[in-house]
Design a protein around this motif. Structure first.
Motif, mmCIF file in Angstrom:
data_model
loop_
_atom_site.group_PDB
_atom_site.id
_atom_site.type_symbol
_atom_site.label_atom_id
_atom_site.label_comp_id
_atom_site.label_asym_id
_atom_site.label_seq_id
_atom_site.Cartn_x
_atom_site.Cartn_y
_atom_site.Cartn_z
ATOM 1 N N ASP A 94 10.923 4.203 11.770
ATOM 2 C CA ASP A 94 11.514 4.848 10.787
ATOM 3 C C ASP A 94 11.410 3.728 9.606
ATOM 4 O OD1 ASP A 94 12.155 7.310 11.697
ATOM 5 O OD2 ASP A 94 13.491 6.079 12.944
ATOM 6 N N VAL A 95 10.736 3.961 8.497
ATOM 7 C CA VAL A 95 10.310 2.888 7.680
ATOM 8 C C VAL A 95 10.927 3.407 6.201
ATOM 9 C CG1 VAL A 95 8.596 1.880 6.113
ATOM 10 C CG2 VAL A 95 8.048 2.545 8.650
ATOM 11 N N LEU A 96 11.693 2.579 5.668
ATOM 12 C CA LEU A 96 12.439 2.476 4.585
ATOM 13 C C LEU A 96 11.664 1.404 3.550
ATOM 14 C CD1 LEU A 96 14.535 3.927 2.679
ATOM 15 C CD2 LEU A 96 16.021 2.118 3.447
ATOM 16 N N VAL A 97 10.989 1.976 2.421
ATOM 17 C CA VAL A 97 10.501 1.065 1.472
ATOM 18 C C VAL A 97 11.594 0.776 0.431
ATOM 19 C CG1 VAL A 97 8.754 0.968 -0.368
ATOM 20 C CG2 VAL A 97 8.086 1.948 1.674
ATOM 21 N N VAL A 98 11.763 -0.260 -0.002
ATOM 22 C CA VAL A 98 12.778 -0.751 -0.917
ATOM 23 C C VAL A 98 12.015 -1.557 -2.231
ATOM 24 C CG1 VAL A 98 14.560 -2.525 -1.314
ATOM 25 C CG2 VAL A 98 14.178 -1.340 0.776
ATOM 26 N N GLU A 99 11.977 -0.533 -3.343
ATOM 27 C CA GLU A 99 11.296 -1.051 -4.663
ATOM 28 C C GLU A 99 12.364 -1.344 -5.613
ATOM 29 O OE1 GLU A 99 8.655 -1.459 -6.332
ATOM 30 O OE2 GLU A 99 7.136 0.184 -5.548
ATOM 31 N N ASP A 100 11.749 -2.181 -6.627
ATOM 32 C CA ASP A 100 12.573 -2.689 -7.775
ATOM 33 C C ASP A 100 12.659 -1.503 -8.728
ATOM 34 O OD1 ASP A 100 9.706 -2.842 -8.435
ATOM 35 O OD2 ASP A 100 9.943 -4.784 -9.287
ATOM 36 N N ILE A 101 11.337 -1.001 -9.218
ATOM 37 C CA ILE A 101 11.387 0.198 -10.114
ATOM 38 C C ILE A 101 10.186 1.266 -9.981
ATOM 39 C CG2 ILE A 101 10.087 -1.405 -11.697
ATOM 40 C CD1 ILE A 101 11.476 -0.284 -14.090
ATOM 41 N N VAL A 102 10.551 2.266 -10.182
ATOM 42 C CA VAL A 102 9.150 3.452 -10.202
ATOM 43 C C VAL A 102 9.264 3.692 -11.845
ATOM 44 C CG1 VAL A 102 8.496 5.678 -9.514
ATOM 45 C CG2 VAL A 102 9.991 4.278 -8.014
ATOM 46 N N ASP A 103 7.941 3.367 -12.276
ATOM 47 C CA ASP A 103 7.756 3.353 -13.764
ATOM 48 C C ASP A 103 6.665 4.555 -13.931
ATOM 49 O OD1 ASP A 103 7.681 2.782 -16.360
ATOM 50 O OD2 ASP A 103 6.307 1.288 -16.078
ATOM 51 N N THR A 104 5.466 4.306 -14.118
ATOM 52 C CA THR A 104 4.492 5.345 -13.775
ATOM 53 C C THR A 104 4.272 6.096 -12.469
ATOM 54 O OG1 THR A 104 2.584 3.855 -12.945
ATOM 55 C CG2 THR A 104 2.912 3.958 -15.429
ATOM 56 N N GLY A 105 4.848 5.420 -11.644
ATOM 57 C CA GLY A 105 4.705 6.085 -10.314
ATOM 58 C C GLY A 105 3.509 5.789 -9.348
ATOM 59 N N LEU A 106 2.381 5.289 -10.111
ATOM 60 C CA LEU A 106 1.019 4.814 -9.576
ATOM 61 C C LEU A 106 1.233 3.897 -8.321
ATOM 62 C CD1 LEU A 106 -0.995 4.574 -12.875
ATOM 63 C CD2 LEU A 106 -1.153 6.310 -11.243
ATOM 64 N N THR A 107 1.888 2.786 -8.505
ATOM 65 C CA THR A 107 2.172 1.860 -7.422
ATOM 66 C C THR A 107 2.750 2.394 -6.390
ATOM 67 O OG1 THR A 107 2.201 -0.025 -9.129
ATOM 68 C CG2 THR A 107 3.041 -0.571 -7.159
ATOM 69 N N THR A 108 4.036 3.082 -6.453
ATOM 70 C CA THR A 108 4.605 3.463 -5.437
ATOM 71 C C THR A 108 4.031 4.573 -4.479
ATOM 72 O OG1 THR A 108 6.587 2.941 -6.589
ATOM 73 C CG2 THR A 108 7.212 4.297 -4.630
ATOM 74 N N SER A 109 3.255 5.577 -5.476
ATOM 75 C CA SER A 109 2.548 6.503 -4.784
ATOM 76 C C SER A 109 1.367 5.967 -3.949
ATOM 77 C CB SER A 109 2.032 7.407 -5.953
ATOM 78 O OG SER A 109 0.932 8.228 -5.699
ATOM 79 N N PHE A 110 0.793 5.123 -4.629
ATOM 80 C CA PHE A 110 -0.286 4.211 -3.682
ATOM 81 C C PHE A 110 0.200 3.830 -2.236
ATOM 82 C CE2 PHE A 110 -2.117 0.054 -2.122
ATOM 83 C CZ PHE A 110 -3.339 0.546 -2.101
ATOM 84 N N LEU A 111 1.358 3.073 -2.611
ATOM 85 C CA LEU A 111 2.089 2.537 -1.241
ATOM 86 C C LEU A 111 2.516 3.512 -0.325
ATOM 87 C CD1 LEU A 111 3.283 -0.194 0.243
ATOM 88 C CD2 LEU A 111 5.140 0.223 -1.174
ATOM 89 N N MET A 112 3.068 4.414 -0.775
ATOM 90 C CA MET A 112 3.630 5.570 0.165
ATOM 91 C C MET A 112 2.506 5.889 0.997
ATOM 92 S SD MET A 112 6.883 5.083 -0.283
ATOM 93 C CE MET A 112 7.858 6.461 0.361
ATOM 94 N N ASP A 113 1.150 6.460 0.257
ATOM 95 C CA ASP A 113 -0.028 6.837 0.980
ATOM 96 C C ASP A 113 -0.543 5.858 1.947
ATOM 97 O OD1 ASP A 113 0.167 9.249 -0.856
ATOM 98 O OD2 ASP A 113 -1.283 8.502 -1.905
ATOM 99 N N TYR A 114 -0.538 4.745 1.446
ATOM 100 C CA TYR A 114 -1.073 3.768 2.393
ATOM 101 C C TYR A 114 -0.190 3.475 3.811
ATOM 102 C CZ TYR A 114 -1.902 -1.212 3.782
ATOM 103 O OH TYR A 114 -2.454 -2.490 4.456
ATOM 104 N N LEU A 115 1.092 3.751 3.570
ATOM 105 C CA LEU A 115 2.107 3.546 4.754
ATOM 106 C C LEU A 115 1.902 4.884 5.511
ATOM 107 C CD1 LEU A 115 5.018 1.795 3.157
ATOM 108 C CD2 LEU A 115 3.536 0.676 4.627
ATOM 109 N N ARG A 116 1.793 5.966 4.861
ATOM 110 C CA ARG A 116 1.831 7.253 5.631
ATOM 111 C C ARG A 116 0.495 7.435 6.603
ATOM 112 N NH1 ARG A 116 2.305 10.233 1.183
ATOM 113 N NH2 ARG A 116 4.630 9.791 1.060
ATOM 114 N N GLN A 117 -0.660 6.591 6.141
ATOM 115 C CA GLN A 117 -1.658 6.640 6.931
ATOM 116 C C GLN A 117 -1.375 5.579 8.300
ATOM 117 O OE1 GLN A 117 -4.761 5.139 4.416
ATOM 118 N NE2 GLN A 117 -4.754 6.645 3.159
#
Ligand code: IMP
Length: 179
Positions: A94-117
């Motif tokens: 069970d993975v929980l990502v801890v972020e500082d900010i979601v701005d455009t969302g590009l970074t977080t979206s990339f990371l969530m896809d990367y981890l989902r794989q």
């Protein structure tokens, strides 16, 4: 070239403490018996992560990942990459990502896809702040601290060109971009 003004407080340390406590209660309710892996996205979320996990009184693991960031410009390049990977095996966890900010969302979206794989048992996102007015791709934030206006934030781990991370409050600077 760009210049910036003196940081102005948006959320002070008492408000941050209350919000991090609220998030810790929500996360404890959902994860207390799941031995989760919390992945902090460097560098911006290091202070938030440190305060958050001190309020989580159950078994968990922590890890860190570093992605490409803004550098000197306010605009994201849109190209995100992993600069430094984490070490945990997250398959079936069970993975929980801890972020500082979601701005455009590009970074977080990339990371969530990367981890989902990597086939975690579950994958959720906790973000200290959300700046929805600048979103370019949709991102689901499961645990959110503050919704923020379209300002450039600094302090409490967030930086402007590596400055201001040490401020104890969440502040903003008026950024003037000149070419
Ligand atoms: P996004 O890809 O546009 O959502 O932004 C991702 C990263 O940009 C964040 O993790 C921050 O490192 C940085 N960032 C975005 N907005 C701000 C801000 O207001 N202050 C400081 N860093 C920011």
């Amino acid at each position: 070239m760009s210049s910036q003004s003196k940081p102005i407080i948006l959320f002070n340390r008492q408000e941050i403490r209350a919000t991090v406590s609220r998030l810790a209660v929500e996360i404890t309710k959902d994860y207390h018996d799941r031995h989760p892996v919390l992945i902090s996205v460097l560098k911006g979320s290091f202070m938030f992560m440190a305060d958050l996990i001190r309020l989580l009184d159950f078994p968990l693991e922590v890890d860190f990942i570093r992605l490409s960031s803004y550098g000197r410009s306010r605009q994201t390049s849109g190209k995100v990459g992993v600069m430094q990977g984490f070490r945990s095996l997250i398959k079936g966890r069970d993975v929980l990502v801890v972020e500082d900010i979601v701005d455009t969302g590009l970074t977080t979206s990339f990371l969530m896809d990367y981890l989902r794989q990597k086939n975690p048992a579950s994958l959720r996102l906790c973000s200290l702040t959300d700046k929805p007015s600048r979103r370019q791709v949709p991102v689901q934030i499961d645990y959110l601290g503050f919704t923020v206006p379209d300002k450039f934030l600094v302090g409490y781990g967030l930086d402007w060109d590596e400055n201001f991370r040490n401020l104890p409050d969440i502040c903003y600077v008026e950024v003037e971009e000149k070419c």
